[in-house]
Design a protein around this motif. Sequence first.
Motif, PDB file in Angstrom:
ATOM      1  N   UNK A   1       0.843  -1.188   0.000  1.00 56.26           N
ATOM      2  CA  UNK A   1       0.000   0.000   0.000  1.00 56.26           C
ATOM      3  C   UNK A   1       0.879   1.239   0.000  1.00 56.26           C
ATOM      4  N   UNK A   2       0.433   2.304  -0.660  1.00 59.15           N
ATOM      5  CA  UNK A   2       1.176   3.552  -0.719  1.00 59.15           C
ATOM      6  C   UNK A   2       0.490   4.611   0.140  1.00 59.15           C
ATOM      7  N   UNK A   3       1.196   5.675   0.406  1.00 66.67           N
ATOM      8  CA  UNK A   3       0.620   6.778   1.178  1.00 66.67           C
ATOM      9  C   UNK A   3      -0.555   7.406   0.436  1.00 66.67           C
ATOM     10  N   UNK A   4      -0.463   7.508  -0.892  1.00 63.60           N
ATOM     11  CA  UNK A   4      -1.578   8.054  -1.680  1.00 63.60           C
ATOM     12  C   UNK A   4      -2.818   7.179  -1.554  1.00 63.60           C
ATOM     13  N   UNK A   5      -2.619   5.855  -1.537  1.00 62.18           N
ATOM     14  CA  UNK A   5      -3.756   4.943  -1.400  1.00 62.18           C
ATOM     15  C   UNK A   5      -4.389   5.088  -0.016  1.00 62.18           C
ATOM     16  N   UNK A   6      -3.572   5.247   1.005  1.00 64.09           N
ATOM     17  CA  UNK A   6      -4.096   5.468   2.351  1.00 64.09           C
ATOM     18  C   UNK A   6      -4.923   6.754   2.380  1.00 64.09           C
ATOM     19  N   UNK A   7      -4.437   7.799   1.728  1.00 59.38           N
ATOM     20  CA  UNK A   7      -5.165   9.069   1.685  1.00 59.38           C
ATOM     21  C   UNK A   7      -6.531   8.886   1.026  1.00 59.38           C
ATOM     22  N   UNK A   8      -6.576   8.085  -0.044  1.00 59.36           N
ATOM     23  CA  UNK A   8      -7.841   7.827  -0.729  1.00 59.36           C
ATOM     24  C   UNK A   8      -8.806   7.074   0.179  1.00 59.36           C
ATOM     25  N   UNK A   9      -8.307   6.069   0.903  1.00 61.80           N
ATOM     26  CA  UNK A   9      -9.149   5.329   1.825  1.00 61.80           C
ATOM     27  C   UNK A   9      -9.624   6.227   2.967  1.00 61.80           C
ATOM     28  N   UNK A  10      -8.753   7.093   3.425  1.00 55.73           N
ATOM     29  CA  UNK A  10      -9.112   8.006   4.508  1.00 55.73           C
ATOM     30  C   UNK A  10     -10.251   8.941   4.065  1.00 55.73           C
ATOM     31  N   UNK A  11     -10.283   9.286   2.776  1.00 58.36           N
ATOM     32  CA  UNK A  11     -11.338  10.165   2.247  1.00 58.36           C
ATOM     33  C   UNK A  11     -12.657   9.436   2.031  1.00 58.36           C
ATOM     34  N   UNK A  12     -12.663   8.122   2.165  1.00 61.92           N
ATOM     35  CA  UNK A  12     -13.912   7.381   1.981  1.00 61.92           C
ATOM     36  C   UNK A  12     -13.871   6.332   0.901  1.00 61.92           C
ATOM     37  N   UNK A  13     -12.707   6.114   0.286  1.00 55.61           N
ATOM     38  CA  UNK A  13     -12.572   5.054  -0.693  1.00 55.61           C
ATOM     39  C   UNK A  13     -12.686   5.551  -2.119  1.00 55.61           C
ATOM     40  N   UNK A  14     -12.629   4.626  -3.087  1.00 54.86           N
ATOM     41  CA  UNK A  14     -12.702   5.010  -4.502  1.00 54.86           C
ATOM     42  C   UNK A  14     -14.042   5.651  -4.822  1.00 54.86           C
ATOM     43  N   UNK A  15     -14.059   6.479  -5.849  1.00 52.17           N
ATOM     44  CA  UNK A  15     -15.263   7.225  -6.210  1.00 52.17           C
ATOM     45  C   UNK A  15     -15.680   6.892  -7.640  1.00 52.17           C
ATOM     46  N   UNK A  16     -16.427   5.788  -7.820  1.00 51.46           N
ATOM     47  CA  UNK A  16     -16.864   5.442  -9.178  1.00 51.46           C
ATOM     48  C   UNK A  16     -17.816   6.465  -9.763  1.00 51.46           C
ATOM     49  N   UNK A  17     -18.436   7.280  -8.913  1.00 52.79           N
ATOM     50  CA  UNK A  17     -19.371   8.281  -9.404  1.00 52.79           C
ATOM     51  C   UNK A  17     -18.674   9.302 -10.289  1.00 52.79           C
ATOM     52  N   UNK A  18     -17.376   9.527 -10.031  1.00 52.29           N
ATOM     53  CA  UNK A  18     -16.655  10.514 -10.830  1.00 52.29           C
ATOM     54  C   UNK A  18     -16.632  10.113 -12.309  1.00 52.29           C
TER      55      UNK A  18
END
Length: 478
Positions: free
Chosen positions: A430-447
Amino acid sequence: MRNVSPFNALLAVALGIAGIHAATARAAETTAHSSSNDLVARGEYLAKAGDCAACHTAPGGEAMAGGLPIDSPFGQIYSSNITPSRTHGIGDYSQAQFARAVREGVRADGTHLYPAMPYPSYAGITDDDMKALYAYFTQGIEPVDKAPPATQLPFPFNQRWLMGGWNLLFAGGKPGAPINGKNAAWNRGRYLVETLGHCDACHTPRNAAMGEKTSLGLSGGQIGPWQAPNITSDPISGIGAWSHQELVQYLRTGSVAGKGQAAGGMAEAIEKSLQYLSDDDLSAIAIYLKDSTPVRNPKDVRPAFQYAGNGEGYEAGLRGHNPGIGLDQPGPGYLALTTGAQLYSGYCASCHQTRGEGTPDAAFPSLTHNSVLGRGNADNLVMVILGGAHIDTQGNEQLMPGFADELDDKQVATLANFVMQHYGNPDAAVTADHVAMLRRGGPNPAAALLPAMIAAAVLLAFVLAWLARFVARRKRMH
């Protein structure tokens, strides 16, 4: 012998008949009251099986009064008040209106619900069970005259009428009839898994429009930042290598030594729902899952619980390279926790032990032979590090604090990678960027879906406007 007048005899007969009628009426009233109580009790059990409280009771709030914020790919959705309040709940719902809301996701006023309410699964609830649920929600809980916060999603997701089209594609197709050739326990398990328990809502992957990929049923899904695992009968990717009794134990307690323990949404489902189910129902769920269609992830080479780490200790090397705090403060310590070993020693080892074996009483679970650490990604481990874990079942409470406020994204990634390397699947990183994405609530398929949704909404609005204009012109011509 005493003589009795005809009048007194008739009076006695009349009083006797009246007494019989009164006794019969009281007996009928008692029977009806008992029957009503039984129906409410049955509805309460079904509501637990359906895990209604998990979404409709906010932390610290009144039971079933709604207001729980539910994170979705399209924004935050607040659960509704389903108490028998006539002002803010379902107190004025008829049984038919209640059934339509539960099965079809349509309120009494015709407004569409979002599928955060798992009505695609609830569509298969039987009429008898729906009657019992209605009795419980209208008679068995206290009304709460309080409105939950309003859901406010961005355009076009705030256009609830669009859910009508989504429902035509992805909802309403759940069969309720038993499957011929399968025994009663199997069919009961299917009903609990696919309908009341709505396990598919989390454990089945979804397509770009957020509809379930039914061909991959129960093979795992993304729920915000969490990964719901594969629970098909596949012995490598799923639960095929778990015994029947281990599955029952996990569903009741959330923990099985040598296999894993529940966290996140699964811990909540066990705590608020599954632990209260009967032995027969838990057994039925296990029977059905053990016989479900297996789905294999080709990247999986062994069951997740078989990963036991590399067995290497780190403490000796850690102590040998301890730099001390400083010249004016000699002694053990670190200027900063930067390496995985330092972070593990500082935040984890006191509970999970230096070799990750946990404690013998499982109060602090083992990190080896743990399904959470044996998967192909470290998402769930990261979420536990950030938010902690809590479960209270059968009088046994387990609590782990979260470190979201203490560790930054780089530290969390470093710690997670160390734990996976030493105690779990070493191929997961896992990378720090991936942790940041998870911290924000996970992937956003809506985008990715948003441009298509906006285009569809604009096109549909144009068509409706043209139709309205066409009808108006026809009327003027006549």
